[in-house]
Design a protein around this motif. Structure first.
Motif, PDB file in Angstrom:
ATOM      1  N   PRO A  15       2.229  12.861   0.376  1.00 29.84           N
ATOM      2  CA  PRO A  15       0.951  13.179  -0.270  1.00 29.84           C
ATOM      3  C   PRO A  15       0.960  14.542  -0.956  1.00 29.84           C
ATOM      4  CG  PRO A  15       0.570  12.221   1.888  1.00 29.84           C
ATOM      5  CD  PRO A  15       2.050  12.461   1.787  1.00 29.84           C
ATOM      6  N   LYS A  59       4.104  11.535  -6.794  1.00 34.97           N
ATOM      7  CA  LYS A  59       3.045  10.916  -7.594  1.00 34.97           C
ATOM      8  C   LYS A  59       2.744   9.508  -7.085  1.00 34.97           C
ATOM      9  CE  LYS A  59       1.828   9.606 -12.328  1.00 34.97           C
ATOM     10  NZ  LYS A  59       2.317   9.533 -13.729  1.00 34.97           N
ATOM     11  N   PRO A  60       1.502   9.214  -6.723  1.00 28.29           N
ATOM     12  CA  PRO A  60       1.158   7.867  -6.234  1.00 28.29           C
ATOM     13  C   PRO A  60       1.413   6.791  -7.289  1.00 28.29           C
ATOM     14  CG  PRO A  60      -0.599   9.437  -5.756  1.00 28.29           C
ATOM     15  CD  PRO A  60       0.346  10.130  -6.698  1.00 28.29           C
ATOM     16  N   GLY A  61       1.858   5.645  -6.822  1.00 30.86           N
ATOM     17  CA  GLY A  61       2.046   4.505  -7.706  1.00 30.86           C
ATOM     18  C   GLY A  61       3.148   4.673  -8.729  1.00 30.86           C
ATOM     19  N   SER A  62       4.067   5.589  -8.510  1.00 32.76           N
ATOM     20  CA  SER A  62       5.120   5.848  -9.491  1.00 32.76           C
ATOM     21  C   SER A  62       6.345   4.981  -9.224  1.00 32.76           C
ATOM     22  CB  SER A  62       5.503   7.326  -9.492  1.00 32.76           C
ATOM     23  OG  SER A  62       5.862   7.766  -8.188  1.00 32.76           O
ATOM     24  N   VAL A  83       6.963   8.300   0.249  1.00 33.71           N
ATOM     25  CA  VAL A  83       5.581   8.787   0.183  1.00 33.71           C
ATOM     26  C   VAL A  83       5.535  10.212   0.724  1.00 33.71           C
ATOM     27  CG1 VAL A  83       3.221   8.464   1.036  1.00 33.71           C
ATOM     28  CG2 VAL A  83       4.614   6.479   0.439  1.00 33.71           C
ATOM     29  N   ARG A 112       1.970   1.874  -3.458  1.00 32.18           N
ATOM     30  CA  ARG A 112       0.896   2.441  -4.285  1.00 32.18           C
ATOM     31  C   ARG A 112       0.665   3.916  -3.979  1.00 32.18           C
ATOM     32  NH1 ARG A 112      -1.365  -2.656  -3.093  1.00 32.18           N
ATOM     33  NH2 ARG A 112      -2.646  -1.763  -1.415  1.00 32.18           N
ATOM     34  N   ALA A 113       0.984   4.311  -2.749  1.00 29.11           N
ATOM     35  CA  ALA A 113       0.762   5.700  -2.344  1.00 29.11           C
ATOM     36  C   ALA A 113       1.906   6.621  -2.741  1.00 29.11           C
ATOM     37  CB  ALA A 113       0.554   5.779  -0.832  1.00 29.11           C
ATOM     38  N   GLY A 114       3.053   6.034  -3.127  1.00 29.11           N
ATOM     39  CA  GLY A 114       4.211   6.879  -3.393  1.00 29.11           C
ATOM     40  C   GLY A 114       5.071   6.352  -4.521  1.00 29.11           C
ATOM     41  N   SER A 172       0.832  -1.204   0.000  1.00 26.10           N
ATOM     42  CA  SER A 172       0.000   0.000   0.000  1.00 26.10           C
ATOM     43  C   SER A 172       0.863   1.248   0.000  1.00 26.10           C
ATOM     44  CB  SER A 172      -0.920  -0.012   1.230  1.00 26.10           C
ATOM     45  OG  SER A 172      -1.690   1.164   1.293  1.00 26.10           O
TER      46      SER A 172
END
Length: 464
Positions: free
Chosen positions: A328, A332-335, A326, A58-60, A55
């Motif tokens: 926010p 970019k998320p998921g990069s 990460v 996916r967030a970072g 997770s």
């Protein structure tokens, strides 16, 4: 009297206003001990679920070419905290030092070294190290509270950190006796959460350097973490030696990874609950490649992923590490990033984003442009490492080429190995005989990168 040399606050006026004109972000640097790049799902782990870390990815941003400071603990941590590679760093190897308190700690970081904590403290950050230190014991100049950390709780010495149910920890430089049954990770997390929930966190920026001893041997997991994996693997009991005996080493190791994963998730939840997440850069990584001590089988779990070598090797498996960032609304998320970075790049990165004074001793390059997606990202012309055990090793990576010089402490045994990481990421074929000019060029970089050290002599000429 401290001999540290930090630029004055007045010097900040000459800096770009990019970082200082906005609220300085908090930083949580969550670094575990001996976790391989292949040990978590985001990098290909198949046997141990890591939903919290997945997770996080996916967030970072997930880095595929991130390198530790060294392939063993103390020099890797010293490289991170002082921004220098091991050819220039003060701490270049693990070295035990007896202490008047009757315990053994580690060779102390010199007073004149400037750390990440000191750099950030200069611009108003609250600083804490919770976990494993390994750069100097109580009463020495290397103690964390003498190296810029306002607060420390955990293992001051690496020897004690081999036990996850130790007889003692330290708060600051004060020994805290324990019963030898309490799982240290519980205490470390409690102190980290207390730090994050303190009222001061909403008033001033902070730097939390959280360094659990998991999953370093001993293999030792709480029952609730080990139980989901019992009976899942073909086990060969470990009878014990200096490390504790373990009947189910695979299940226990998996349980230790599960605990790391849960603690990452919990820490992220606390940041969210406290309203800190939006302005916090959270980085997860490991200090070096996977170990094979205490009955652990890193090859079963494919802990080094597609790479050759484990902890202590300068092959990719020893120094290439998981690295997830990460932040926010910024990252970019998921990069995924293919930028080549090393631990000594963390200092200039945090300097740039905090507006702190530049540290001219650093060998690093800021990777803030990669994190933010703004500006041009400078690249390293090459990276360098050295390792002081097992006959001594040096290595340099330049582009697709990697040269490893083995057995450097004995000139009669010294030899070079050359690999093309683009064609051979597993470093299976030594092509040094086919590319002598590349060997010569990278060999010159090795010679140029190493500066002799009185405390950590490496080459024969330095050991006389």
């Amino acid at each position: 009297m401290s001999t540290k040399r930090l630029l004055s606050t007045a010097a900040l006026g000459a800096l770009s206003l990019t970082a200082t004109a906005q609220m300085r972000p908090n930083v949580v640097f969550f670094m575990v001990d001996d976790l391989g790049i292949g040990d978590i799902g985001a990098y290909g782990q198949r046997y141990i679920p890591t939903p919290g870390l997945d997770s996080l990815a996916r967030a970072g941003m997930t880095f595929t070419q991130a390198y530790a400071g060294c392939s063993v603990s103390a020099p890797s941590r010293g490289s991170l905290l002082t921004g220098r590679h091991t050819g220039h760093a003060f701490i270049r190897g693990n070295k035990d030092t007896p202490n008047p308190d009757g315990h053994t700690y580690d060779h102390p970081l010199a007073d004149g070294e400037v750390t990440l904590a000191e750099m950030l403290k200069e611009v108003g950050y609250d600083t804490a190290c919770i976990g494993k230190w390994g750069l100097g014991g109580p009463g020495t100049e290397g103690a964390p509270t003498r190296q810029g950390f306002d607060y420390f709780f955990g293992y001051l010495g690496q020897l004690n950190a081999h036990r996850h149910r130790p007889e003692f920890l330290h708060e600051g430089e004060t020994l805290v006796p324990l019963d030898g049954k309490t799982y240290a990770q519980d205490l470390l997390m409690d102190h980290a959460i207390d730090f994050l929930r303190a009222r001061e966190r909403k008033e001033r920026p902070f730097f939390l350097y959280f360094t659990p001893a998991l999953p370093h041997a001993d293999l030792d997991a709480e029952e609730e973490d080990r139980k989901p994996f019992e009976g899942e693997f073909c086990e060969r009991p470990f009878e014990g030696n200096w490390y504790r005996a373990e009947a189910q080493p695979k299940a226990t190791y998996a349980g230790m990874i599960r605990r790391i994963d849960n603690d990452v998730r919990q820490m992220m939840e606390v940041l969210q609950e406290e309203g800190l997440a939006e302005n916090t850069l959270f980085i997860f990584t490991s200090d070096n490649g996977p170990h094979e001590e205490g009955g652990h089988d890193p090859y079963f779990f494919d802990g080094n992923g597609p790479y050759r070598g484990l902890k202590r090797a300068l092959y990719e498996g020893g120094v290439r590490t998981p690295f997830i960032a990460v932040w926010p609304e910024v990252i970019k998320p998921g990069s995924t990033s293919y930028h080549m970075l090393a631990f000594w790049d963390v200092m200039p990165t945090l300097q740039e984003l905090s507006g702190a004074a530049p540290q001219t001793q650093s060998d690093g390059i800021s990777f803030l442009p990669t994190l933010t997606g703004r500006g041009e990202q400078p690249e390293h012309p090459y990276l360098y490492w050295e390792f002081h055990e097992e006959g001594g090793r040096q290595a340099v990576r330049m582009g697709e080429w990697k040269l490893i010089r083995q057995q450097v402490k004995d000139a009669t045994k010294t030899h070079d190995e050359l690999f093309n990481l683009s064609a051979d990421p597993g470093e299976l074929r030594d092509v040094s005989a086919d590319y002598p000019e590349v060997v010569r060029q990278l060999g010159e970089l090795i010679d140029r990168s190493h500066r002799p050290s009185r405390d950590f002599p490496l080459l024969p000429s330095e050991r006389q």
